[in-house]
Design a protein around this motif. Sequence first.
Motif, PDB file in Angstrom:
ATOM      1  N   MET A  81      27.795 -24.580   1.447  1.00  0.00           N
ATOM      2  CA  MET A  81      27.045 -24.276   0.233  1.00  0.00           C
ATOM      3  C   MET A  81      26.605 -22.823   0.257  1.00  0.00           C
ATOM      4  O   MET A  81      26.050 -22.349   1.246  1.00  0.00           O
ATOM      5  N   ILE A  82      26.893 -22.116  -0.812  1.00  0.00           N
ATOM      6  CA  ILE A  82      26.389 -20.761  -1.006  1.00  0.00           C
ATOM      7  C   ILE A  82      25.713 -20.717  -2.370  1.00  0.00           C
ATOM      8  O   ILE A  82      26.368 -20.903  -3.407  1.00  0.00           O
ATOM      9  N   GLU A  83      24.409 -20.518  -2.351  1.00  0.00           N
ATOM     10  CA  GLU A  83      23.636 -20.451  -3.589  1.00  0.00           C
ATOM     11  C   GLU A  83      23.384 -18.986  -3.932  1.00  0.00           C
ATOM     12  O   GLU A  83      22.731 -18.264  -3.188  1.00  0.00           O
ATOM     13  N   LEU A  84      23.913 -18.550  -5.063  1.00  0.00           N
ATOM     14  CA  LEU A  84      23.710 -17.191  -5.532  1.00  0.00           C
ATOM     15  C   LEU A  84      22.304 -17.047  -6.112  1.00  0.00           C
ATOM     16  O   LEU A  84      21.879 -17.859  -6.939  1.00  0.00           O
ATOM     17  N   ARG A  85      21.598 -16.016  -5.669  1.00  0.00           N
ATOM     18  CA  ARG A  85      20.263 -15.721  -6.194  1.00  0.00           C
ATOM     19  C   ARG A  85      20.276 -14.308  -6.755  1.00  0.00           C
ATOM     20  O   ARG A  85      20.016 -13.336  -6.037  1.00  0.00           O
ATOM     21  N   PRO A  86      20.603 -14.167  -8.042  1.00  0.00           N
ATOM     22  CA  PRO A  86      20.753 -12.833  -8.625  1.00  0.00           C
ATOM     23  C   PRO A  86      19.466 -12.011  -8.524  1.00  0.00           C
ATOM     24  O   PRO A  86      18.349 -12.545  -8.584  1.00  0.00           O
ATOM     25  N   TYR A  87      19.648 -10.726  -8.397  1.00  0.00           N
ATOM     26  CA  TYR A  87      18.503  -9.811  -8.294  1.00  0.00           C
ATOM     27  C   TYR A  87      17.544 -10.000  -9.471  1.00  0.00           C
ATOM     28  O   TYR A  87      16.324  -9.993  -9.288  1.00  0.00           O
ATOM     29  N   ASP A  88      18.095 -10.191 -10.655  1.00  0.00           N
ATOM     30  CA  ASP A  88      17.247 -10.329 -11.848  1.00  0.00           C
ATOM     31  C   ASP A  88      16.410 -11.599 -11.824  1.00  0.00           C
ATOM     32  O   ASP A  88      15.466 -11.727 -12.617  1.00  0.00           O
ATOM     33  N   SER A  89      16.733 -12.562 -10.938  1.00  0.00           N
ATOM     34  CA  SER A  89      15.964 -13.803 -10.863  1.00  0.00           C
ATOM     35  C   SER A  89      14.812 -13.724  -9.858  1.00  0.00           C
ATOM     36  O   SER A  89      14.027 -14.672  -9.740  1.00  0.00           O
ATOM     37  N   LEU A  90      14.718 -12.615  -9.130  1.00  0.00           N
ATOM     38  CA  LEU A  90      13.701 -12.510  -8.086  1.00  0.00           C
ATOM     39  C   LEU A  90      12.325 -12.291  -8.684  1.00  0.00           C
ATOM     40  O   LEU A  90      12.171 -11.687  -9.755  1.00  0.00           O
ATOM     41  N   GLY A  91      11.304 -12.770  -7.956  1.00  0.00           N
ATOM     42  CA  GLY A  91       9.935 -12.476  -8.345  1.00  0.00           C
ATOM     43  C   GLY A  91       9.564 -11.077  -7.915  1.00  0.00           C
ATOM     44  O   GLY A  91      10.348 -10.354  -7.304  1.00  0.00           O
ATOM     45  N   GLY A  92       8.313 -10.681  -8.227  1.00  0.00           N
ATOM     46  CA  GLY A  92       7.863  -9.367  -7.786  1.00  0.00           C
ATOM     47  C   GLY A  92       6.912  -8.735  -8.770  1.00  0.00           C
ATOM     48  O   GLY A  92       6.495  -9.342  -9.759  1.00  0.00           O
ATOM     49  N   ALA A  93       6.578  -7.481  -8.469  1.00  0.00           N
ATOM     50  CA  ALA A  93       5.645  -6.742  -9.305  1.00  0.00           C
ATOM     51  C   ALA A  93       5.845  -5.249  -9.078  1.00  0.00           C
ATOM     52  O   ALA A  93       6.217  -4.822  -7.974  1.00  0.00           O
ATOM     53  N   ASP A  94       5.618  -4.472 -10.140  1.00  0.00           N
ATOM     54  CA  ASP A  94       5.678  -3.014 -10.055  1.00  0.00           C
ATOM     55  C   ASP A  94       4.251  -2.487 -10.034  1.00  0.00           C
ATOM     56  O   ASP A  94       3.516  -2.594 -11.016  1.00  0.00           O
ATOM     57  N   HIS A  95       3.858  -1.930  -8.875  1.00  0.00           N
ATOM     58  CA  HIS A  95       2.494  -1.425  -8.694  1.00  0.00           C
ATOM     59  C   HIS A  95       2.402   0.084  -8.911  1.00  0.00           C
ATOM     60  O   HIS A  95       1.379   0.690  -8.608  1.00  0.00           O
ATOM     61  N   GLY A  96       3.468   0.674  -9.412  1.00  0.00           N
ATOM     62  CA  GLY A  96       3.483   2.120  -9.588  1.00  0.00           C
ATOM     63  C   GLY A  96       4.016   2.803  -8.340  1.00  0.00           C
ATOM     64  O   GLY A  96       5.162   3.243  -8.309  1.00  0.00           O
ATOM     65  N   TRP A  97       3.205   2.840  -7.307  1.00  0.00           N
ATOM     66  CA  TRP A  97       3.664   3.441  -6.040  1.00  0.00           C
ATOM     67  C   TRP A  97       4.671   2.548  -5.325  1.00  0.00           C
ATOM     68  O   TRP A  97       5.499   3.029  -4.546  1.00  0.00           O
ATOM     69  N   ALA A 118       8.168  -3.930  -5.940  1.00  0.00           N
ATOM     70  CA  ALA A 118       8.525  -4.951  -4.955  1.00  0.00           C
ATOM     71  C   ALA A 118       9.226  -6.116  -5.630  1.00  0.00           C
ATOM     72  O   ALA A 118       8.749  -6.641  -6.640  1.00  0.00           O
ATOM     73  N   LYS A 119      10.368  -6.524  -5.050  1.00  0.00           N
ATOM     74  CA  LYS A 119      11.065  -7.719  -5.476  1.00  0.00           C
ATOM     75  C   LYS A 119      11.089  -8.694  -4.301  1.00  0.00           C
ATOM     76  O   LYS A 119      11.305  -8.297  -3.160  1.00  0.00           O
ATOM     77  N   HIS A 120      10.873  -9.991  -4.593  1.00  0.00           N
ATOM     78  CA  HIS A 120      10.717 -11.000  -3.545  1.00  0.00           C
ATOM     79  C   HIS A 120      11.807 -12.065  -3.660  1.00  0.00           C
ATOM     80  O   HIS A 120      11.904 -12.763  -4.678  1.00  0.00           O
ATOM     81  N   HIS A 121      12.627 -12.197  -2.611  1.00  0.00           N
ATOM     82  CA  HIS A 121      13.615 -13.271  -2.585  1.00  0.00           C
ATOM     83  C   HIS A 121      12.949 -14.635  -2.364  1.00  0.00           C
ATOM     84  O   HIS A 121      13.522 -15.660  -2.738  1.00  0.00           O
ATOM     85  N   PHE A 122      11.763 -14.623  -1.747  1.00  0.00           N
ATOM     86  CA  PHE A 122      11.011 -15.852  -1.488  1.00  0.00           C
ATOM     87  C   PHE A 122       9.564 -15.656  -1.938  1.00  0.00           C
ATOM     88  O   PHE A 122       9.114 -14.521  -2.127  1.00  0.00           O
ATOM     89  N   SER A 123       8.844 -16.767  -2.094  1.00  0.00           N
ATOM     90  CA  SER A 123       7.450 -16.700  -2.515  1.00  0.00           C
ATOM     91  C   SER A 123       6.663 -15.744  -1.623  1.00  0.00           C
ATOM     92  O   SER A 123       6.767 -15.796  -0.389  1.00  0.00           O
ATOM     93  N   PHE A 124       5.895 -14.864  -2.263  1.00  0.00           N
ATOM     94  CA  PHE A 124       5.155 -13.849  -1.521  1.00  0.00           C
ATOM     95  C   PHE A 124       4.064 -13.299  -2.419  1.00  0.00           C
ATOM     96  O   PHE A 124       4.279 -13.050  -3.603  1.00  0.00           O
ATOM     97  N   SER A 125       2.879 -13.111  -1.841  1.00  0.00           N
ATOM     98  CA  SER A 125       1.754 -12.526  -2.564  1.00  0.00           C
ATOM     99  C   SER A 125       1.514 -13.296  -3.863  1.00  0.00           C
ATOM    100  O   SER A 125       1.356 -14.509  -3.838  1.00  0.00           O
ATOM    101  N   GLY A 126       1.537 -12.630  -5.009  1.00  0.00           N
ATOM    102  CA  GLY A 126       1.254 -13.306  -6.270  1.00  0.00           C
ATOM    103  C   GLY A 126       2.422 -14.065  -6.858  1.00  0.00           C
ATOM    104  O   GLY A 126       2.264 -14.744  -7.880  1.00  0.00           O
ATOM    105  N   TYR A 127       3.593 -13.969  -6.231  1.00  0.00           N
ATOM    106  CA  TYR A 127       4.763 -14.695  -6.725  1.00  0.00           C
ATOM    107  C   TYR A 127       4.929 -15.981  -5.932  1.00  0.00           C
ATOM    108  O   TYR A 127       5.009 -15.954  -4.709  1.00  0.00           O
ATOM    109  N   ARG A 128       5.010 -17.092  -6.649  1.00  0.00           N
ATOM    110  CA  ARG A 128       5.181 -18.380  -5.985  1.00  0.00           C
ATOM    111  C   ARG A 128       6.215 -19.211  -6.731  1.00  0.00           C
ATOM    112  O   ARG A 128       6.112 -19.434  -7.930  1.00  0.00           O
TER     113      ARG A 128
END
Length: 233
Positions: free
Chosen positions: A1-17, A20-30
Amino acid sequence: MIELRPYDSLGGADHGWLDAKHHFSFSGYRDPERMGWGALRVWNDDTIQANTGFPPHSHADMEIITYVRDGAITHQDNLGNRGRTEAGDVQVMSAGTGIQHAEYNLESGTTRIFQIWIIPDQRGGAPTWGSKPFPKGDRAGHFVTLASGIEGDEDTLPIRADARVLGLTLAAGESAEYVFGDDRYGYLVPAKGSVEVNGVRLQARDGAAIRNEGAIRVVAIDDAELVLVDTAP
């Protein structure tokens, strides 16, 4: 099994400086469907602006591997370690019983990193940090182990987990294979370029969650640079 996880589907946030994009749940992305993959807990795709970075903060009981894609990252910690890790090279921090560290982009341009966290086999232990250069030419056409806790792996950065982190570069049209042991989990991300993994096409910074595949064959569509984690459940 190979599950494709496109970049556009990742969680994350832009803090200016930091973007960040998250492949897995992290910080405010769950996402309950993306809490980890085997012992792999975090894979962050971080873009850090010049003369900014992560101020001092603490971790414990985690193996933290930083793969520098562009630019450089400067590390300092409360153990007295300080070092600069450049593009293509790797640093590892075994947080153990606890470590306070900071990671800064002191360069004049943008730094881009993959930050990978792997759950250690055991809790505790003295915290450590290390960095090592890995010339991209040495991994042209074949996977090279960058960090590992698997017995027999040599000339790598040590981690305290039944896992290894590997790097690979391919010219367009080239291919390479990697064989997994029984009951292993793999997670592969192209830092640059597009590839096919057992026929599944990935663009740069997409993720491929791999399970129950005895081996993978990676074919480069464009010149490509890849990182793979092979870990126990």
